[in-house]
Design an enzyme around this catalytic site. Structure first.
Site, PDB file in Angstrom:
ATOM      1  N   LYS A 216       0.847  -1.231   0.035  1.00  0.00           N
ATOM      2  CA  LYS A 216       0.011   0.099  -0.009  1.00  0.00           C
ATOM      3  C   LYS A 216       0.733   1.195  -0.075  1.00  0.00           C
ATOM      4  CE  LYS A 216      -4.383  -2.005   1.126  1.00  0.00           C
ATOM      5  NZ  LYS A 216      -5.231  -2.299   2.004  1.00  0.00           N
ATOM      6  N   ARG A 256      -3.330 -10.268   4.145  1.00  0.00           N
ATOM      7  CA  ARG A 256      -3.685 -10.444   2.592  1.00  0.00           C
ATOM      8  C   ARG A 256      -2.531  -9.785   1.841  1.00  0.00           C
ATOM      9  NH1 ARG A 256      -5.735  -7.028  -0.961  1.00  0.00           N
ATOM     10  NH2 ARG A 256      -7.242  -7.927  -2.474  1.00  0.00           N
TER      11      ARG A 256
HETATM   12  N1  PMM Z   1      -7.189  -3.997   0.113  1.00  0.00           N
HETATM   13  C1  PMM Z   1      -7.624  -4.129  -1.089  1.00  0.00           C
HETATM   14  C2  PMM Z   1      -8.591  -5.071  -1.541  1.00  0.00           C
HETATM   15  N2  PMM Z   1      -9.088  -5.821  -0.945  1.00  0.00           N
HETATM   16  N3  PMM Z   1      -9.577  -6.652   1.399  1.00  0.00           N
HETATM   17  C3  PMM Z   1      -9.404  -6.662   2.542  1.00  0.00           C
HETATM   18  N4  PMM Z   1     -10.068  -7.587   3.386  1.00  0.00           N
HETATM   19  N5  PMM Z   1      -8.502  -5.894   3.254  1.00  0.00           N
HETATM   20  C4  PMM Z   1      -7.804  -4.908   2.510  1.00  0.00           C
HETATM   21  O1  PMM Z   1      -6.853  -4.182   3.150  1.00  0.00           O
HETATM   22  C5  PMM Z   1      -7.758  -5.103   1.156  1.00  0.00           C
HETATM   23  C6  PMM Z   1      -9.108  -5.937   0.587  1.00  0.00           C
HETATM   24  C7  PMM Z   1      -6.932  -3.065  -1.866  1.00  0.00           C
HETATM   25  O2  PMM Z   1      -5.485  -3.643  -2.266  1.00  0.00           O
HETATM   26  P1  PMM Z   1      -5.320  -4.323  -3.631  1.00  0.00           P
HETATM   27  O3  PMM Z   1      -5.778  -3.321  -4.671  1.00  0.00           O
HETATM   28  O4  PMM Z   1      -3.645  -4.656  -3.692  1.00  0.00           O
HETATM   29  O5  PMM Z   1      -6.040  -5.567  -3.791  1.00  0.00           O
END
Ligand code: PMM
Length: 282
Positions: A216, A256
């Site tokens: 992030k 994640r």
């Molecule tokens: N962050 C993203 C997408 N999905 N789901 C959960 N549970 N927690 C998160 O912090 C989260 C998520 C955005 O990140 P990405 O674009 O790298 O998927």
């Protein structure tokens, strides 16, 4: 009912964005074939879940419709599930979650914590699958205006607790729930650092906690070069791994992450140290 898995160590959820525009890996796995190959790779490396998403939640992103979301994710979930990979679906829409579960997904990862779609609680209660309720204050286009807190840890804990009360009242058993502070969602870098510093309070809520710090922007800002240029997403994996170690040490249920293989190794290392501590005490 499928309850939340408790393997006795921090769970690793590998990110699989089947999107042309996610901030961290957008476009890398936009076609089903490369997405499936990457999902299999993360599974082979020991990831507990492969989290399949078809809609970017990057700040300012435009929404795609449900049909497009399904078109992107269903072939990937179907193929991975039939190969024995445990998949989750990253969606805020009940109709997308329903078709994903029918295709084999066994957990709903809902970044809106059930707020974006009033039908999600009923769907999850009927399907009997684990549900990640993430802290959320609005869709990507509007979320930065909502990044205002007095004490972010206290407010996120209170808002997550309120979501749990609502969805339990709607018929979802607490045993199906996982909570997530939603790093980067209606939060600036200081808010994210405060939440990482307050993991013990999140864990203290008593439900499993999922953490998504991987790649992030707040990590990119921390690692900015001498001219202040933010480190790009592909250079943030070591810092992301540090957050996995902190999370596993704090007793967080799961992380994640994009680099699933590295986090699997890190979690094993943390567990070996925890076991050694336990052996010394015992
Ligand atoms: N962050 C993203 C997408 N999905 N789901 C959960 N549970 N927690 C998160 O912090 C989260 C998520 C955005 O990140 P990405 O674009 O790298 O998927």
């Amino acid at each position: 009912m499928i309850t939340v898995p408790r393997p006795g160590r921090c769970v690793v959820m590998g990110v699989l964005n089947v999107t042309p525009d996610s901030f961290s890996d957008g476009g890398c796995f936009a076609d089903a074939e490369s997405a499936i190959a990457h999902g299999l790779e993360m599974h082979a490396a020991g990831a507990d879940y492969v989290d399949v998403g078809g809609e970017s939640t990057r700040p300012g992103a435009d929404r795609v419709d449900a049909a497009e979301e399904c078109r992107r994710i269903l072939p990937v979930i179907r193929e991975l599930s039939s190969a024995g990979v445990r998949t989750s679906v990253d969606t805020t829409r009940a109709e997308v979650a329903e078709t994903a579960i029918a295709a084999g997904a066994s957990l709903v990862n809902d970044v809106s914590g059930g707020l974006a779609d009033a039908g999600m609680a009923t769907l999850v209660a009927d399907a009997g699958v684990p549900w990640v309720l993430m802290h959320w204050r609005g869709h990507s286009r509007e979320m930065y205006a909502a990044a205002r807190y007095g004490d972010v840890v206290t407010e996120v804990c209170a808002e997550l607790t309120a979501r749990v009360e609502d969805v339990v009242a709607a018929g979802v058993p607490p045993e199906q729930l996982v909570l997530d502070p939603g790093l980067g969602f209606a939060k600036n870098a200081d808010h994210n650092w405060a939440l990482l510093g307050g993991l013990d309070r999140l864990v203290g809520l008593g439900l499993p906690i999922l953490l998504g710090a991987s790649r992030k922007t707040f990590l990119g800002r921390l690692l900015a070069d001498a001219d202040g240029k933010v480190r790009p997403a592909e250079g943030r994996d070591a810092a992301s791994l540090a957050t996995t170690v902190l999370a596993a040490e704090a007793g967080v249920w799961g992380v994640r992450v994009h680099d699933a293989a590295a986090s699997v190794d890190a979690v094993r290392t943390v567990e070996a140290v925890r076991a050694a501590r336990g052996a010394r005490r015992g």
